[in-house]
Design an enzyme around this catalytic site. Sequence first.
Site, short mmCIF file in Angstrom:
data_model
loop_
_atom_site.label_atom_id
_atom_site.label_comp_id
_atom_site.label_asym_id
_atom_site.label_seq_id
_atom_site.Cartn_x
_atom_site.Cartn_y
_atom_site.Cartn_z
N CYS A 115 -95.92 77.31 82.15
CA CYS A 115 -95.79 76.14 82.97
C CYS A 115 -97.04 75.49 83.79
O CYS A 115 -97.04 74.31 84.09
CB CYS A 115 -94.57 76.42 83.65
SG CYS A 115 -93.06 76.24 82.64
N HIS A 251 -94.41 70.68 89.86
CA HIS A 251 -93.75 71.33 88.51
C HIS A 251 -92.26 70.65 88.54
O HIS A 251 -91.50 71.16 89.48
CB HIS A 251 -93.99 72.52 88.52
CG HIS A 251 -93.66 73.13 86.91
ND1 HIS A 251 -93.58 72.36 85.70
CD2 HIS A 251 -92.71 74.18 86.64
CE1 HIS A 251 -92.79 73.23 84.83
NE2 HIS A 251 -92.32 74.33 85.53
N ASN A 281 -87.65 70.53 82.07
CA ASN A 281 -88.69 71.29 82.30
C ASN A 281 -89.64 71.18 81.02
O ASN A 281 -89.06 71.49 80.12
CB ASN A 281 -88.47 72.89 82.79
CG ASN A 281 -89.86 73.58 82.88
OD1 ASN A 281 -90.67 73.11 82.77
ND2 ASN A 281 -89.37 74.67 83.32
N1 ACO Z 1 -73.66 76.42 82.15
C1 ACO Z 1 -72.49 76.91 82.96
N2 ACO Z 1 -72.53 78.03 83.79
C2 ACO Z 1 -73.95 78.50 83.43
C3 ACO Z 1 -74.85 77.96 82.90
C4 ACO Z 1 -74.74 76.79 82.08
N3 ACO Z 1 -75.54 76.21 81.40
N4 ACO Z 1 -75.91 78.99 82.98
C5 ACO Z 1 -75.53 80.03 83.77
N5 ACO Z 1 -74.19 79.80 83.87
C6 ACO Z 1 -73.51 80.70 84.70
C7 ACO Z 1 -73.87 81.99 84.64
O1 ACO Z 1 -73.34 82.67 83.66
C8 ACO Z 1 -73.26 82.55 86.00
O2 ACO Z 1 -71.97 82.85 85.87
P1 ACO Z 1 -71.44 84.12 86.56
O3 ACO Z 1 -71.32 83.69 88.12
O4 ACO Z 1 -69.79 84.25 86.20
O5 ACO Z 1 -71.95 85.44 86.32
C9 ACO Z 1 -73.47 81.06 87.02
O6 ACO Z 1 -73.71 80.18 85.98
C10 ACO Z 1 -74.67 81.43 88.16
O7 ACO Z 1 -75.68 81.82 87.45
P2 ACO Z 1 -77.09 81.99 88.19
O8 ACO Z 1 -77.85 82.57 87.17
O9 ACO Z 1 -76.81 82.79 89.44
O10 ACO Z 1 -77.54 80.46 88.57
P3 ACO Z 1 -78.53 79.77 89.58
O11 ACO Z 1 -77.89 79.05 90.69
O12 ACO Z 1 -79.46 80.87 89.83
O13 ACO Z 1 -79.14 78.79 88.43
C11 ACO Z 1 -81.20 78.49 87.16
C12 ACO Z 1 -79.89 79.25 87.27
C13 ACO Z 1 -80.86 76.87 86.96
C14 ACO Z 1 -81.87 79.04 85.81
C15 ACO Z 1 -82.18 78.79 88.30
O14 ACO Z 1 -81.83 80.20 88.63
C16 ACO Z 1 -83.40 78.44 88.16
O15 ACO Z 1 -83.66 77.43 87.92
N6 ACO Z 1 -84.50 79.37 87.90
C17 ACO Z 1 -86.04 79.08 87.83
C18 ACO Z 1 -86.26 78.35 86.61
C19 ACO Z 1 -87.58 78.17 86.80
O16 ACO Z 1 -88.18 77.67 87.61
N7 ACO Z 1 -88.55 78.78 85.62
C20 ACO Z 1 -89.93 78.61 85.89
C21 ACO Z 1 -90.56 77.92 84.99
S1 ACO Z 1 -90.43 77.94 83.57
C22 ACO Z 1 -91.73 78.24 82.49
O17 ACO Z 1 -92.51 78.69 83.04
C23 ACO Z 1 -91.44 78.05 80.99
#
Ligand code: ACO
Length: 324
Positions: A115, A251, A281
């Site tokens: 990214c 980003h 993203n």
């Molecule tokens: N829909 C519904 N529920 C979901 C989904 C979805 N699409 N995805 C995950 N859940 C559930 C999970 O299973 C979990 O359920 P549980 O509590 O029963 O176990 C719950 O939602 C919470 O999951 P978390 O992983 O704790 O959610 P979080 O608040 O951390 O958000 C996210 C997840 C959006 C992925 C976040 O962590 C994030 O944005 N991370 C960083 C991503 C990023 O910046 N990447 C870098 C760049 S990408 C690159 O370089 C290619």
Amino acid sequence: MAPIYSRIIATGSALPERAVSNADLEKIVDTSDEWIRTRTGIRQRHIAADGETTGDLAFLAAQRALEAAGVKASELDLIVLGTTTPDIIFPSTACLVQQRLGANGCAAFDVNAACSGFMYALGIADKFIKSGQSKKVLVIGAETLTRMVDWNERETCVLFGDGAGAVVLEASGEPGIYATCMHADGGYKELLWNPVGVSVGFRDEPNHGVRIKMAGREVFKVAVKTLDSLVDETLEAVGMHESDIDWLIPHQANLRIIEATAKRLQMPMDRVIVTVDQHANTSSGSVPLALDYAVRSGKVQRGQNLLLEAFGGGFTWASALLRY
Ligand code: ACO
């Protein structure tokens, strides 16, 4: 000798025609518009059509940037393209775009920093200009990341989109890019990766296909912390303060990460360019898409100071502070 700066003289971008809403994704995986919006800020993403490639989007974005700059492709002496989803293994997507633009002869290469690809490409192009090696440079960030998304995995498939952005840089006596910062830490590779490829081999069995794998929560934590120190480092490199920055162009991975960085900079959100709601993203495409939106919508004006930053797989992280 007077310093040489790289100035962004114009921007361009391109998105696939097809927009896919969160409601559309509810039909594919067990998710909801509400979950996606509140966790990420994403409302929709654009997805490349069958046969539409990273190079196609890069070419369109580049054409639009060159047209806005009033620069002919034949005047370019370098093309640097950030991507982690090249059209083919080789030649580089930069070479494919170069040929389509009619810029044959100039140096052209890809940069893979996930990214942070566009920010790395911008930093490299800036060094070429500052060293006197290049006068007019095309810098592109382009991706079709949805090509390597597992559409059965709700944790990742809702997060990504396709798109490209480009800038034309020119050597100038006036600022210009003040500073760029680039970092990587391969120790984090397994938190965000696609662990197949040429040398380790492409494997097509379940769970081992060409798919993005991400430990979202862990990535989130490191991203926020790392971006905090990156913006501090960038301001310090230039000797500027938070209040000197007119626009943060981050980003576009997650609105909550963007808000955390804005808070660190004591910037209200109306001075932050946000496109994650529309584009999701787009990896290397994200910062130049946001920049082009900011320029063409009239938000960003000539003479303003912009702070650009990105964080991605590797981990990699990079920034630029510039006067537009
Ligand atoms: N829909 C519904 N529920 C979901 C989904 C979805 N699409 N995805 C995950 N859940 C559930 C999970 O299973 C979990 O359920 P549980 O509590 O029963 O176990 C719950 O939602 C919470 O999951 P978390 O992983 O704790 O959610 P979080 O608040 O951390 O958000 C996210 C997840 C959006 C992925 C976040 O962590 C994030 O944005 N991370 C960083 C991503 C990023 O910046 N990447 C870098 C760049 S990408 C690159 O370089 C290619």
